[in-house]
Design an enzyme around this catalytic site. Structure first.
Site, PDB file in Angstrom:
ATOM      1  N   CYS A 121       4.984  -6.332   1.836  1.00 16.65           N
ATOM      2  CA  CYS A 121       5.397  -4.938   1.980  1.00 16.65           C
ATOM      3  C   CYS A 121       4.611  -4.259   3.106  1.00 16.65           C
ATOM      4  CB  CYS A 121       5.254  -4.210   0.644  1.00 16.65           C
ATOM      5  SG  CYS A 121       6.221  -2.676   0.557  1.00 16.65           S
ATOM      6  N   TYR A 122       3.661  -3.359   2.789  1.00 15.88           N
ATOM      7  CA  TYR A 122       2.866  -2.711   3.830  1.00 15.88           C
ATOM      8  C   TYR A 122       2.165  -3.755   4.694  1.00 15.88           C
ATOM      9  CZ  TYR A 122      -0.527   0.383   6.079  1.00 15.88           C
ATOM     10  OH  TYR A 122      -1.281   1.065   7.013  1.00 15.88           O
ATOM     11  N   SER A 138     -21.234  -6.277 -28.145  1.00 13.65           N
ATOM     12  CA  SER A 138     -20.334  -5.292 -28.745  1.00 13.65           C
ATOM     13  C   SER A 138     -19.383  -5.906 -29.764  1.00 13.65           C
ATOM     14  CB  SER A 138     -19.517  -4.614 -27.650  1.00 13.65           C
ATOM     15  OG  SER A 138     -18.608  -5.533 -27.071  1.00 13.65           O
ATOM     16  N   GLY A 139     -19.197  -7.216 -29.699  1.00 10.13           N
ATOM     17  CA  GLY A 139     -18.198  -7.852 -30.546  1.00 10.13           C
ATOM     18  C   GLY A 139     -16.894  -8.066 -29.816  1.00 10.13           C
ATOM     19  N   GLY A 140     -16.759  -7.471 -28.623  1.00  6.43           N
ATOM     20  CA  GLY A 140     -15.570  -7.661 -27.811  1.00  6.43           C
ATOM     21  C   GLY A 140     -15.568  -9.027 -27.143  1.00  6.43           C
ATOM     22  N   VAL A 141     -14.425  -9.385 -26.590  1.00  6.73           N
ATOM     23  CA  VAL A 141     -14.258 -10.709 -25.986  1.00  6.73           C
ATOM     24  C   VAL A 141     -15.241 -10.931 -24.843  1.00  6.73           C
ATOM     25  CG1 VAL A 141     -12.665 -12.201 -24.716  1.00  6.73           C
ATOM     26  CG2 VAL A 141     -11.831 -10.841 -26.640  1.00  6.73           C
ATOM     27  N   ASP A 142     -15.373  -9.944 -23.954  1.00  4.43           N
ATOM     28  CA  ASP A 142     -16.208 -10.126 -22.764  1.00  4.43           C
ATOM     29  C   ASP A 142     -17.671 -10.344 -23.117  1.00  4.43           C
ATOM     30  OD1 ASP A 142     -13.884  -9.688 -21.336  1.00  4.43           O
ATOM     31  OD2 ASP A 142     -14.283  -7.559 -21.040  1.00  4.43           O
ATOM     32  N   SER A 143     -18.213  -9.496 -23.992  1.00 10.92           N
ATOM     33  CA  SER A 143     -19.633  -9.645 -24.342  1.00 10.92           C
ATOM     34  C   SER A 143     -19.869 -10.903 -25.167  1.00 10.92           C
ATOM     35  CB  SER A 143     -20.144  -8.414 -25.096  1.00 10.92           C
ATOM     36  OG  SER A 143     -19.621  -8.337 -26.396  1.00 10.92           O
ATOM     37  N   HIS A 157       8.048  -7.583  -3.445  1.00  8.91           N
ATOM     38  CA  HIS A 157       6.795  -7.829  -4.166  1.00  8.91           C
ATOM     39  C   HIS A 157       6.928  -9.089  -5.040  1.00  8.91           C
ATOM     40  CE1 HIS A 157       4.534  -4.175  -3.154  1.00  8.91           C
ATOM     41  NE2 HIS A 157       5.725  -3.609  -3.069  1.00  8.91           N
ATOM     42  N   GLU A 191       4.578 -10.601  -6.530  1.00  9.40           N
ATOM     43  CA  GLU A 191       3.542 -10.638  -7.561  1.00  9.40           C
ATOM     44  C   GLU A 191       3.982 -10.042  -8.892  1.00  9.40           C
ATOM     45  OE1 GLU A 191       2.580  -6.851  -5.115  1.00  9.40           O
ATOM     46  OE2 GLU A 191       3.572  -8.789  -4.875  1.00  9.40           O
ATOM     47  N   LYS A 208      -9.563 -10.984 -17.261  1.00 12.45           N
ATOM     48  CA  LYS A 208      -9.573 -11.060 -18.728  1.00 12.45           C
ATOM     49  C   LYS A 208      -8.898 -12.335 -19.234  1.00 12.45           C
ATOM     50  CE  LYS A 208     -10.404  -8.127 -21.489  1.00 12.45           C
ATOM     51  NZ  LYS A 208     -11.624  -7.814 -22.281  1.00 12.45           N
ATOM     52  N   GLY A 211       0.820  -1.197   0.000  1.00 11.35           N
ATOM     53  CA  GLY A 211       0.000   0.000   0.000  1.00 11.35           C
ATOM     54  C   GLY A 211       0.857   1.250   0.000  1.00 11.35           C
TER      55      GLY A 211
END
Length: 522
Positions: free
Chosen positions: A91-92, A233-238, A179, A181, A378, A64
């Site tokens: 860390c924090y 929309s044509g996007g991956v998510d939709s 870190h 990650e 994603k 943080g």
């Protein structure tokens, strides 16, 4: 942020991440999920009862921006130590653990920012650092633990940090000053493996197949015989959202596609004549190109563009949705990063740009909301898309902004500018594919610059706008570097654009990293 219902997969073994404002919290969640174990993000200010109800197998405390030396800085909820589960402070998170358990933290003027090498305590055999062979880690801190809490031991040190790793093995409490990650810590994945599997005893149950089965079952249970409306929309998510819901309830799904004229070249034709037919989706098309262009006329500021497009999308969607009074549910392709960012919006974090979404629609339409991807990042959505049998080229397309090409036309949005950047972008993508570069860069696109420069076409003087090429490499899109495309390749793309796209005077290549720049220009 309240905990989500854990219905999307078998989550008997799961981790909880408590966020103290770190920009890397999402990365921690992704690293754990990449190991095949479900985890969820919550604010460090979450209700203790919600934390308890989540029943985690282990807890990770993020870093943080604050200093624990400030009396009003965030603290670890007491319930974390009352649950008797393994805890890893980063860390924090490590510093807060030290102070709250009786240790001390100070600023010894030996800050570390960047790479550092760990020196292991040869007298200890730490399960957290087991089999870590690369002890080069990424540090980013000013404060550090100066005195250990009772029962803790120093596991590792660095040149400027005596207590770089601490642990209380009997209570399964661990703290690392670095870190793990970020990709700058090469063996960070191994550290998470040790914590998740060796220390927390988790099993791998967060798989694409399990997730799909449980999402489909959950949709059927929620929806029953009702109809569901989805803005496609044509996007991956939709697209993945549509396929999952269609798999669950078939023709009960109705999709609305708003053709706003801000898409890439041939996008609408591909969606309607290929994807819809191949996937057997029921799609209603709303032609709103002229309306969007008229409302964007003369608008230059990118945030204003985003807000106008967001409002227009809602208005058009509501108008079309009224044609289906029997529909009871609205589906949205919300993903987990959206959920986290929305939760963080009430904190002190800065808004770089607003998100394009359909916030408020469920209430205005009096519909119940269903978000099948709400718990997925994603990369997880893409893996599910592949597992569903969707074409790789559709699932692994480069990111495209919700407001479309309006954000890739700097200055006022006009049909001429949109057509110019659309055609230039098509050429750039075509050449990336031809040269086997498309999937080697993380994101690439063209930008229309309203600045004019002088060129020569044949024997005639040309005074026309400029096209900028942008290509970046990134693992998480939080940081990015410009892709090192060859000069010959860039020169070939520039030559094609100049020759094939009318009214372009020159082509330039953006080599700015993120930060300081954003990936998109607007």
């Amino acid at each position: 942020m309240q905990a989500n219902k854990t219905s999307n997969a078998d989550k008997t073994h799961k981790l909880l991440i408590l966020d103290f404002g770190s920009q890397y919290s999402q990365l921690i969640a992704r690293r754990v999920r990449e190991l095949g174990v479900f985890c969820e993000w919550m604010s460090c200010h979450a209700d203790p009862e919600i934390i308890k109800a989540f029943q985690p197998s282990g807890i990770i405390l993020s870093g943080g921006p604050e200093t624990v030396l400030d009396s009003i800085s965030p603290r670890i909820p007491d319930v974390v130590f009352e649950l008797d589960v393994p805890v890893l402070g980063i860390c924090y998170g490590m510093q807060a653990m030290a102070i709250q358990l009786g240790g001390a933290v100070g600023n010894n003027h030996h800050s570390e920012f960047g790479h550092a090498n760990l020196n292991l305590n040869a007298k200890l055999s730490s399960p957290l650092l087991k089999d870590m062979t690369n002890l080069n880690v990424w540090m980013s801190h000013g404060d550090q633990v100066t005195h250990l809490p009772k029962g803790f031991a120093i596991t590792a040190s660095s040149e400027n940090t005596q207590i770089a790793v601490m642990e209380n093995k009997s209570k399964k409490l661990y703290g690392v000053q670095f870190h793990p990650e970020v990709t700058h810590t090469p063996d960070g994945k191994k550290l998470f493996e040790n914590f998740v599997f060796e220390i927390c005893g988790c099993e791998q149950n967060w798989t694409s197949e399990n997730i799909i089965d449980h999402i489909v079952t959950d949709i059927r249970k929620k929806v029953g015989k009702d109809k569901v409306l989805l803005g496609l929309s044509g996007g991956v998510d939709s697209l993945v959202t549509a396929v999952l819901i269609h798999k669950a309830i078939g023709a009960q799904l109705v999709c609305i596609y708003i053709d706003h004229g801000l898409q890439r070249l041939q996008e609408s034709d591909y969606l309607l004549n290929h994807q819809a037919r191949e996937l057997d989706l029921n799609i209603l098309v709303s032609d709103a190109q002229d309306w969007f262009l008229s409302k964007l006329e003369g608008v230059e500021e990118p945030e204003q563009k985003r807000k106008i497009i967001g409002r227009l999308f809602i208005d058009v969607f509501m108008k079309e949705a009224k044609r289906f009074p029997s529909i009871k549910w609205l589906a949205q392709g919300t993903i987990y990063s959206d959920v986290i960012e929305s939760a963080k919006s009430g904190t002190s974090s800065h808004t770089i740009k607003s998100h394009h979404n359909v916030g408020g629609l469920p209430a205005k339409l009096h519909l119940k909301l269903i978000e099948p991807l709400r718990e997925l990042f994603k990369d997880e959505v893409r893996k599910i898309g592949v597992a569903l049998g969707l074409p790789y080229k559709d699932i692994y397309r480069h990111p495209f902004p919700g407001p479309g090409l309006a954000l890739r036309v700097l200055g006022p949005v006009t049909k001429e500018a949109l057509d110019t950047v659309r055609k230039a972008d098509f050429i750039f993508m075509e050449e990336l594919h031809k040269n086997d570069l498309y999937h080697k860069v993380s994101q690439a696109f063209c930008v229309f610059l309203p600045v004019k420069s002088v060129g020569v076409v044949g024997d005639a003087r040309l005074y026309a706008p400029i096209i900028a090429l942008r290509a970046v490499e990134s693992t998480d899109f939080m940081t990015a570097t410009s892709a090192h495309l060859s000069h010959d390749f860039l020169e070939h793309v520039a030559r094609r654009i100049i020759n094939e796209v009318k009214n372009v005077s020159r082509v330039v290549y953006d080599i700015t990293s993120k930060p300081p720049a954003t990936i998109e220009w607007e």
